[in-house]
Design an enzyme around this catalytic site. Structure first.
Site, PDB file in Angstrom:
ATOM      1  NE  ARG A 114      -3.948  -1.994   2.372  1.00 13.64           N
ATOM      2  CZ  ARG A 114      -4.587  -2.628   1.555  1.00 13.64           C
ATOM      3  NH1 ARG A 114      -4.689  -2.172   0.315  1.00 13.64           N
ATOM      4  NH2 ARG A 114      -5.257  -3.809   1.717  1.00 13.64           N
ATOM      5  CE  LYS A 136       0.160  13.490 -15.231  1.00 13.53           C
ATOM      6  NZ  LYS A 136      -0.022  13.734 -16.756  1.00 13.53           N
ATOM      7  CD  GLU A 178       8.127  16.092 -22.482  1.00 10.71           C
ATOM      8  OE1 GLU A 178       7.390  16.811 -22.211  1.00 10.71           O
ATOM      9  OE2 GLU A 178       7.961  14.715 -22.790  1.00 10.71           O
ATOM     10  CE  LYS A 214       5.490  17.699 -14.705  1.00 12.39           C
ATOM     11  NZ  LYS A 214       5.739  16.079 -14.992  1.00 12.39           N
ATOM     12  CD  GLU A 224      -3.094  15.313 -16.962  1.00 12.13           C
ATOM     13  OE1 GLU A 224      -2.064  15.204 -16.599  1.00 12.13           O
ATOM     14  OE2 GLU A 224      -3.965  14.681 -17.942  1.00 12.13           O
ATOM     15  NE  ARG A 228       0.615  16.704 -13.790  1.00 13.75           N
ATOM     16  CZ  ARG A 228       1.062  15.935 -12.816  1.00 13.75           C
ATOM     17  NH1 ARG A 228       0.693  16.009 -11.454  1.00 13.75           N
ATOM     18  NH2 ARG A 228       2.284  15.272 -13.178  1.00 13.75           N
ATOM     19  CG  ASN A 232      -0.679  15.688 -21.073  1.00 13.23           C
ATOM     20  OD1 ASN A 232       0.173  14.813 -20.682  1.00 13.23           O
ATOM     21  ND2 ASN A 232      -1.858  15.765 -20.076  1.00 13.23           N
ATOM     22  CG  HIS A 235       3.051  14.504 -24.119  1.00  9.68           C
ATOM     23  ND1 HIS A 235       3.455  15.615 -24.404  1.00  9.68           N
ATOM     24  CD2 HIS A 235       3.666  13.754 -23.715  1.00  9.68           C
ATOM     25  CE1 HIS A 235       4.588  15.588 -23.924  1.00  9.68           C
ATOM     26  NE2 HIS A 235       4.577  14.575 -23.350  1.00  9.68           N
ATOM     27  CG  HIS A 239       1.839   9.528 -25.176  1.00 11.23           C
ATOM     28  ND1 HIS A 239       1.071   9.929 -24.028  1.00 11.23           N
ATOM     29  CD2 HIS A 239       3.136   9.664 -24.695  1.00 11.23           C
ATOM     30  CE1 HIS A 239       1.938  10.112 -23.014  1.00 11.23           C
ATOM     31  NE2 HIS A 239       2.979   9.981 -23.390  1.00 11.23           N
ATOM     32  CG  HIS A 255       8.312  10.388 -24.032  1.00  6.94           C
ATOM     33  ND1 HIS A 255       7.114   9.993 -24.418  1.00  6.94           N
ATOM     34  CD2 HIS A 255       8.492  11.604 -23.661  1.00  6.94           C
ATOM     35  CE1 HIS A 255       6.130  11.078 -23.905  1.00  6.94           C
ATOM     36  NE2 HIS A 255       7.295  12.002 -23.359  1.00  6.94           N
TER      37      HIS A 255
HETATM   38  N1  GLY Z   1       4.373  14.875 -18.215  1.00  8.15           N
HETATM   39  C1  GLY Z   1       2.970  15.658 -18.178  1.00  8.15           C
HETATM   40  C2  GLY Z   1       2.630  15.614 -16.416  1.00  8.15           C
HETATM   41  O1  GLY Z   1       3.376  15.330 -15.723  1.00  8.15           O
HETATM   42  O2  GLY Z   1       1.732  16.220 -16.359  1.00  8.15           O
END
Ligand code: GLY
Length: 354
Positions: A114, A136, A178, A214, A224, A228, A232, A235, A239, A255
């Site tokens: 956990r 994330k 990035e 960021k 998000e 946030r 992206n 992306h 992606h 990436h």
């Molecule tokens: N890489 C995008 C974020 O962390 O929200």
């Protein structure tokens, strides 16, 4: 030493990693686990050992490098190894590596028993300016990127620019995408600076500014719900292309290389949907085409790419939602775009990149 305050933890910028040493000694941890891939085991662990000579008692968990290994099978291997090492809830996981290590290590730590404490020691430009900050964690599934994961904040992030010396030019340029993205969405000056930078000599001020941008976004919207999503930019399409490349190419796109393609396509969509001027579209296109390798694809893959985009986490009510630019330095989100226009954006990339 510079620091940035994030969501209940600090991001440290320093060459000697002394803050990591004091973090470990103050933490009363039962055990220290260092999570690496083969590359960081060979090239970065010796740096960590040399700057932290007092850190002698630890266990190493190693995975194969590469995004194709950021999946549940490898993650089960990590959990099993943690169990074999007898890790309890007071263990600390140090994720020493690029985005795959920081994402998967964070995920493994945040779910084991956990959740145990973890810290990020990012060793690639990509992980330093993006993946390690903001909480994330996650793994990929069925070529859909980061589809399984949690928001769990690390206890600290330690950024040491010395690790970048272990990277080849391709990795650096990938991570630099990035940094450019952070300029495009929030800071025109940073974007202009990026146009002049020699990536192999990237300075710590650019890394610091990139993390600051960021972090400011993440502080306002940790999970998000809205703002946030601007992180992206590039992306949604990027992606999908990255997922496609991982499945079909012997030497898949990195990436940042895929995100650079995504940013060209999404700049085209920004021109159509959110006010980006023709001149700025040309400028952005020129910048990415100049720095990033050409990637060819056939129109026959568009259905597959759009199917991948439909699994994107930013979608709502089955519609594909984009973060787009209003101008260089300003972005918006929740822009829903037709599939025809996504195809035209993919055509645009092929027409400008040779
Ligand atoms: N890489 C995008 C974020 O962390 O929200």
């Amino acid at each position: 030493m510079q620091t940035i305050d994030s969501l209940g933890y600090k991001v440290y910028f320093e060459e000697d990693l002394k803050s990591l040493e004091s973090f470990i000694s103050q933490g009363a941890y039962s055990q220290v686990l260092i999570f690496v891939d083969r590359n960081t085991n060979d090239h970065c662990l010796p740096v960590l050992q040399s700057v932290l000579p007092n850190l002698v008692d630890y266990d190493i968990i190693e995975v194969d490098p590469g995004e194709e290994n950021k999946n549940i099978d490898f993650c089960i291997g990590v959990w099993k190894t943690m169990l074999d090492f007898g890790a309890d809830r007071k263990a600390l996981m140090i994720n020493l590596g690029g985005g795959v290590v920081t994402d998967m290590g964070g995920f493994a730590a945040s779910t084991y028993k956990r959740g145990i404490d973890f810290v990020q020691v990012p060793t690639t430009l990509l992980a330093q300016v993006d993946a390690s900050v903001g909480g994330k964690t996650g793994i990929d599934m069925d070529n859909v990127k980061n589809i399984i994961g949690t928001f769990t904040q690390p206890k600290a992030v330690f950024i040491n620019p010395r690790f970048l010396e272990t990277l080849d030019q391709r990795q650096l340029i990938s991570g630099f995408a990035e940094v450019i993205k952070h300029g495009l969405i929030q800071d025109r000056d940073l974007y202009n600076k990026c146009k002049q930078v020699d990536v192999s000599k990237i300075d710590s001020e650019i890394i610091y500014r990139s993390v600051e941008i960021k972090n400011n976004v993440v502080l306002k919207d940790p999970t998000e719900q809205g703002l946030r999503k601007i992180l992206n930019f590039g992306h949604t399409i990027g992606h999908a292309i990255e997922g496609y490349s991982l499945l079909h190419d012997d030497n898949p796109l990195l990436h940042g290389e895929a995100i650079a393609i995504g940013m060209i396509c999404e700049a085209w969509l920004s021109n159509k949907y959110s006010g980006l001027s023709d001149l700025e579209l040309q400028d952005i296109t020129h910048e990415f085409v100049r720095q990033y390798p050409h990637y060819s694809y056939d129109k026959s893959i568009y259905t597959q790419l759009i199917a991948l985009m439909k699994n994107d986490k930013k979608n709502e009510d089955g519609k594909i939602g984009f973060a787009l630019l209003e101008k260089i330095g300003s972005a918006t989100y929740n822009v829903f775009v037709s599939e025809d226009d996504i195809q035209l954006a993919l055509d645009y990339y092929l027409s400008v990149s040779k």
